[in-house]
Enzyme design. Structure first.
Site, mmCIF file in Angstrom:
data_model
loop_
_atom_site.group_PDB
_atom_site.id
_atom_site.type_symbol
_atom_site.label_atom_id
_atom_site.label_comp_id
_atom_site.label_asym_id
_atom_site.label_seq_id
_atom_site.Cartn_x
_atom_site.Cartn_y
_atom_site.Cartn_z
ATOM 1 N N SER A 174 -49.293 14.265 -10.100
ATOM 2 C CA SER A 174 -47.405 14.830 -9.605
ATOM 3 C C SER A 174 -47.931 16.719 -11.057
ATOM 4 O O SER A 174 -48.656 16.994 -12.000
ATOM 5 C CB SER A 174 -46.461 14.527 -11.176
ATOM 6 O OG SER A 174 -44.982 15.360 -10.814
ATOM 7 N N LYS A 182 -38.855 7.594 -4.075
ATOM 8 C CA LYS A 182 -40.695 7.016 -4.291
ATOM 9 C C LYS A 182 -40.183 5.820 -3.871
ATOM 10 O O LYS A 182 -41.127 4.638 -4.194
ATOM 11 C CB LYS A 182 -40.690 7.612 -5.899
ATOM 12 C CG LYS A 182 -41.318 8.440 -5.801
ATOM 13 C CD LYS A 182 -42.631 8.585 -5.344
ATOM 14 C CE LYS A 182 -43.042 9.828 -5.400
ATOM 15 N NZ LYS A 182 -43.041 10.756 -5.149
ATOM 16 N N HIS A 195 -50.789 9.093 -1.275
ATOM 17 C CA HIS A 195 -49.896 9.994 -2.000
ATOM 18 C C HIS A 195 -50.046 11.652 -2.299
ATOM 19 O O HIS A 195 -51.077 11.700 -2.617
ATOM 20 C CB HIS A 195 -49.621 9.811 -3.083
ATOM 21 C CG HIS A 195 -48.711 10.562 -4.670
ATOM 22 N ND1 HIS A 195 -48.772 10.875 -5.607
ATOM 23 C CD2 HIS A 195 -47.946 10.732 -4.353
ATOM 24 C CE1 HIS A 195 -47.717 11.005 -6.255
ATOM 25 N NE2 HIS A 195 -46.945 11.597 -5.061
ATOM 26 N N LYS A 208 -49.171 20.439 -4.782
ATOM 27 C CA LYS A 208 -49.348 19.446 -3.602
ATOM 28 C C LYS A 208 -48.888 19.819 -2.409
ATOM 29 O O LYS A 208 -48.821 20.087 -1.586
ATOM 30 C CB LYS A 208 -49.139 17.831 -3.227
ATOM 31 C CG LYS A 208 -49.745 16.800 -3.791
ATOM 32 C CD LYS A 208 -49.733 15.335 -4.017
ATOM 33 C CE LYS A 208 -48.756 14.705 -4.483
ATOM 34 N NZ LYS A 208 -48.042 14.864 -6.775
ATOM 35 N N THR A 209 -47.251 19.985 -3.375
ATOM 36 C CA THR A 209 -46.448 21.067 -2.343
ATOM 37 C C THR A 209 -46.602 22.026 -1.849
ATOM 38 O O THR A 209 -46.459 22.898 -0.963
ATOM 39 C CB THR A 209 -44.883 20.479 -3.387
ATOM 40 O OG1 THR A 209 -44.392 19.656 -3.255
ATOM 41 C CG2 THR A 209 -43.534 20.975 -2.019
ATOM 42 N N ASP A 235 -46.023 14.958 0.355
ATOM 43 C CA ASP A 235 -45.302 13.849 -0.543
ATOM 44 C C ASP A 235 -45.994 12.853 -0.215
ATOM 45 O O ASP A 235 -47.207 11.905 -0.718
ATOM 46 C CB ASP A 235 -44.870 14.194 -1.788
ATOM 47 C CG ASP A 235 -44.719 13.363 -2.761
ATOM 48 O OD1 ASP A 235 -45.264 13.655 -3.759
ATOM 49 O OD2 ASP A 235 -43.999 12.440 -3.173
ATOM 50 N N ARG A 293 -36.319 20.088 -10.466
ATOM 51 C CA ARG A 293 -37.130 20.864 -8.351
ATOM 52 C C ARG A 293 -35.565 20.864 -7.944
ATOM 53 O O ARG A 293 -34.446 21.564 -8.196
ATOM 54 C CB ARG A 293 -37.036 18.974 -8.389
ATOM 55 C CG ARG A 293 -37.549 18.481 -9.012
ATOM 56 C CD ARG A 293 -39.036 18.281 -8.588
ATOM 57 N NE ARG A 293 -39.918 17.300 -9.419
ATOM 58 C CZ ARG A 293 -41.221 17.122 -8.945
ATOM 59 N NH1 ARG A 293 -41.176 16.791 -7.525
ATOM 60 N NH2 ARG A 293 -41.585 16.397 -9.637
ATOM 61 N N ARG A 344 -38.536 9.896 -12.712
ATOM 62 C CA ARG A 344 -38.359 8.570 -12.421
ATOM 63 C C ARG A 344 -38.918 7.591 -14.120
ATOM 64 O O ARG A 344 -39.402 8.823 -15.161
ATOM 65 C CB ARG A 344 -39.577 8.532 -12.162
ATOM 66 C CG ARG A 344 -39.275 9.208 -10.278
ATOM 67 C CD ARG A 344 -40.361 8.524 -9.298
ATOM 68 N NE ARG A 344 -41.942 9.318 -9.973
ATOM 69 C CZ ARG A 344 -42.793 8.315 -11.069
ATOM 70 N NH1 ARG A 344 -42.585 6.815 -10.906
ATOM 71 N NH2 ARG A 344 -43.815 9.258 -11.099
HETATM 72 P P1 ATP Z 1 -44.936 16.217 -7.535
HETATM 73 O O1 ATP Z 1 -45.879 15.019 -7.065
HETATM 74 O O2 ATP Z 1 -44.788 16.201 -8.266
HETATM 75 O O3 ATP Z 1 -44.370 16.422 -6.638
HETATM 76 P P2 ATP Z 1 -47.030 18.332 -7.087
HETATM 77 O O4 ATP Z 1 -48.551 17.883 -7.318
HETATM 78 O O5 ATP Z 1 -46.641 18.615 -5.686
HETATM 79 O O6 ATP Z 1 -45.858 17.310 -7.655
HETATM 80 P P3 ATP Z 1 -46.388 21.326 -6.934
HETATM 81 O O7 ATP Z 1 -44.906 20.410 -6.733
HETATM 82 O O8 ATP Z 1 -46.759 21.822 -5.982
HETATM 83 O O9 ATP Z 1 -46.640 19.660 -7.212
HETATM 84 O O10 ATP Z 1 -46.791 22.361 -8.142
HETATM 85 C C1 ATP Z 1 -47.421 22.612 -8.806
HETATM 86 C C2 ATP Z 1 -47.244 23.624 -10.078
HETATM 87 O O11 ATP Z 1 -48.197 24.406 -10.573
HETATM 88 C C3 ATP Z 1 -45.604 24.629 -9.635
HETATM 89 O O12 ATP Z 1 -44.817 25.105 -10.385
HETATM 90 C C4 ATP Z 1 -47.212 25.435 -9.127
HETATM 91 O O13 ATP Z 1 -46.574 27.052 -9.075
HETATM 92 C C5 ATP Z 1 -47.971 25.519 -10.432
HETATM 93 N N1 ATP Z 1 -49.112 26.553 -10.697
HETATM 94 C C6 ATP Z 1 -49.774 27.664 -11.180
HETATM 95 N N2 ATP Z 1 -50.689 26.991 -10.731
HETATM 96 C C7 ATP Z 1 -51.209 27.286 -9.440
HETATM 97 C C8 ATP Z 1 -52.207 26.922 -8.993
HETATM 98 N N3 ATP Z 1 -53.609 27.563 -9.089
HETATM 99 N N4 ATP Z 1 -52.164 26.113 -8.230
HETATM 100 C C9 ATP Z 1 -51.324 25.236 -8.031
HETATM 101 N N5 ATP Z 1 -50.231 25.471 -8.749
HETATM 102 C C10 ATP Z 1 -50.057 26.285 -9.679
HETATM 103 MN MN MN Z 2 -44.730 17.730 -4.931
#
Ligand code: ATP
Ligand code: MN
Length: 538
Positions: free
Chosen positions: A239, A201, A221, A243-244, A258, A323, A60
């Site tokens: 980010s 978004k 969020h 979360k995911t 999300d 992604r 973004r």
């Molecule tokens: P966005 O808002 O951009 O979607 P998000 O909060 O959903 O971000 P994730 O997509 O879950 O973020 O990304 C977390 C990344 O960190 C993943 O690539 C995951 O494999 C990695 N990772 C490594 N160690 C950890 C951990 N201990 N806990 C969570 N994620 C981890």
């Molecule tokens: Mn996510």
């Protein structure tokens, strides 16, 4: 799922100012997949997923996100660097240019919903220049049935023209790309960028204004899932904090990854119908559910494929922000519809690259409010080996770029809901352990999952203070033991093996918290202010 192949309805776009377009209405994902490949805009990966490049933008562009300042928004929006005002006349002129640009073209139109709770549903029409962007809309928004499409009355419109370039001097934009919300005309106008995240978004930001203002509902969020007992867990975080990853849990039904709302009736609902996962370094061993969701119907963005069309998940030569989007039913264990009740636990996820926050700690209500308003995570500056310094990054409500109102508004609502439902709030550091970025390592996903499971299964003592150590700098309650996690991991100081360095770094972070919080102090009670770190460096 939905088979739209027999849909014969056509849509007139003249009402939008788009003339003489070849309208492709409500095509099935299979059709869009095929068309995108035929046009040379995508290839099929070995998994069957579509692989696209989003072009110049692979993320973004928050500095190019505007809100039209008019009678609806003037006195409600928190104007500034995040919510940048845009002139009504300029919007009308730019809208005309974009719709002229889309005229006489093949255009992909999709009707869909946001908000899985029917009482809050928002009808959306998405108009795309590209077929794969339209398939993204299929994946990410809620999919109406054929019956629901009869007499569908769109309320908001997303106009998405990645190939249109603005002229900043004439159009009032900062540069050639833009994402502009108009609450009077109910339009999200996106141009000059093919990054699909702008589409989802855009509607998220619209809902983050509409729900608190008109529906007494807190937009968040966050991701969310439900346990077998019907208890809902919510995961806030910026980010890349998890979360995911962490909401996708084989033992808990996924509500969404999300964007969610928390209603006055204390239920939670997903805004979306799909997930948008990061795939950097994705492995089947660590994240089997997400890995297996990458199949026909999913859309990979900005990944590199090898000669056999396998994704090289470690290859970040286009971007770190690779992604995949997929409809939520690509995940096996999901909640249908995407709603939940009985919120029991809230996790604030942070990827602390300083490596000083405990991997898990329990927050008091005041600390929870303080950390929600702060919205801390860290970024890693520079990519040169050796000399790298983490940079603290604060984003109010763990999502400031998407929040049109003042953060205090969302914080007040969250505090009230937390007290009402008696939730427990946990701060989870999914970032670094054993030292800062460059010295320590990222927290093992296995451990983070074990800590979260311990909370959700009730295996972390809640009432016995002896089970916790109060962190001397941050004041949070750090459990002394946790099933499935080596005890040494629970104390960040212990993992450093260097108390002096640890405290110097911890003070660096506590000072950054204090600096950041200054702008919110006057909006907060004394109690919330005391929810911050306890000690600072002088
Ligand atoms: P966005 O808002 O951009 O979607 P998000 O909060 O959903 O971000 P994730 O997509 O879950 O973020 O990304 C977390 C990344 O960190 C993943 O690539 C995951 O494999 C990695 N990772 C490594 N160690 C950890 C951990 N201990 N806990 C969570 N994620 C981890
Ligand atoms: Mn996510």
């Amino acid at each position: 799922m939905e088979n739209y192949s027999q849909i014969t309805k056509t849509i007139e776009l003249e009402q939008y100012g788009i003339k003489n377009a070849d309208v492709r209405y409500q095509l099935s994902p299979e059709e869009l997949h095929k068309i995108a490949i035929e046009k040379g805009q995508a290839v099929e990966a070995s998994s069957g997923a579509l692989a696209v490049n989003t072009g110049e933008f692979t993320g973004r562009s928050p500095k190019d996100r505007f809100i039209v300042k008019d009678d609806v928004t003037r006195d409600r929006v928190w104007w500034g660097d995040i919510n940048i005002p845009f002139d009504t006349d300029k919007f009308d002129a730019l809208y005309k240019k974009v719709t002229d640009y889309l005229s006489n073209k093949e255009v992909f139109v999709r009707d869909s919903f946001a908000c899985a709770d029917e009482d809050y549903r928002l009808n959306i029409r998405v108009i795309n220049e590209y077929p794969w962007s339209n398939q993204f809309a299929y994946n990410m928004f809620l999919r109406p049935t054929k019956e629901e499409l009869v007499g569908f009355d769109p309320e908001w419109t997303v106009v998405n023209a990645p190939g249109f370039m603005a002229n900043p001097e004439e159009d009032g934009t900062r540069q050639h790309n833009f994402a502009i919300l108009n609450f009077t005309r109910k339009i999200a106008l996106i141009g000059g960028t093919g990054y699909t995240g702008e589409i989802k978004k855009g509607i998220f930001s619209a809902l983050n204004f509409l729900l608190p203002v008109y529906k007494n509902t807190l937009p968040m969020h966050c991701s969310a899932n439900v346990g077998e007992e019907g208890d809902t867990a919510i995961f806030f975080g910026l980010s890349g904090t998890g979360k995911t990853t962490l909401s996708t849990d084989p033992n808990r039904s996924l509500i969404g990854d999300d964007e969610h709302g928390w209603t006055a009736e204390n239920s939670v609902f997903n805004f979306e119908g799909g997930c948008y996962a990061k795939v950097i370094n994705l492995s089947r061993d660590n994240e089997p559910e997400i890995y297996d969701a990458i199949k026909k119907g999913a859309i990979l963005e900005n990944v590199i494929l090898d000669a056999d069309k396998n994704v090289k998940f470690e290859d970040t030569s286009i971007t770190q922000n690779t992604r995949v989007s997929y409809p939520i039913h690509h995940i096996e264990n999901i909640q249908v519809p995407s709603t939940g009740k009985n919120v029991k636990n809230i996790f604030f996820l942070t990827a602390d690259a300083f490596g000083v926050l405990p991997p898990i700690s329990k927050l008091t209500p005041a600390q929870a409010a303080y950390h929600f308003i702060s919205g801390y995570t860290a970024k890693v500056a520079g990519t040169e080996a050796g000399v790298v310094e983490p940079v603290p990054s604060f984003s109010a409500c763990f999502g400031a770029p998407f929040m049109p109102l003042h953060p205090a508004k969302y914080a007040e609502m969250l505090s009230a809901k937390m007290i009402e439902s008696g939730v427990n709030v946990w701060l989870v550091n999914t970032g670094w352990t054993g030292g800062p970025y460059g010295v320590g390592t990222r927290m093992k996903l296995k451990y983070t999952r074990a800590m979260i499971n311990a909370v959700l299964n009730g295996d972390l003592g809640l009432y016995n203070y002896d089970d916790y150590h109060i962190h001397s700098v941050f004041g949070v309650a750090q459990p002394r033991s946790c099933p499935g996690v080596p005890t040494s991991v629970l104390s960040p100081r212990a993992t450093w093996n260097d108390d002096e360095k640890y405290y110097t770094t911890a003070f660096k972070l506590s000072n950054a918290f204090r600096e950041n919080f200054k702008k919110f102090e006057m909006h907060c009670s004394e109690e919330i202010r005391r929810g911050g770190p306890q000690r600072y460096a002088f």
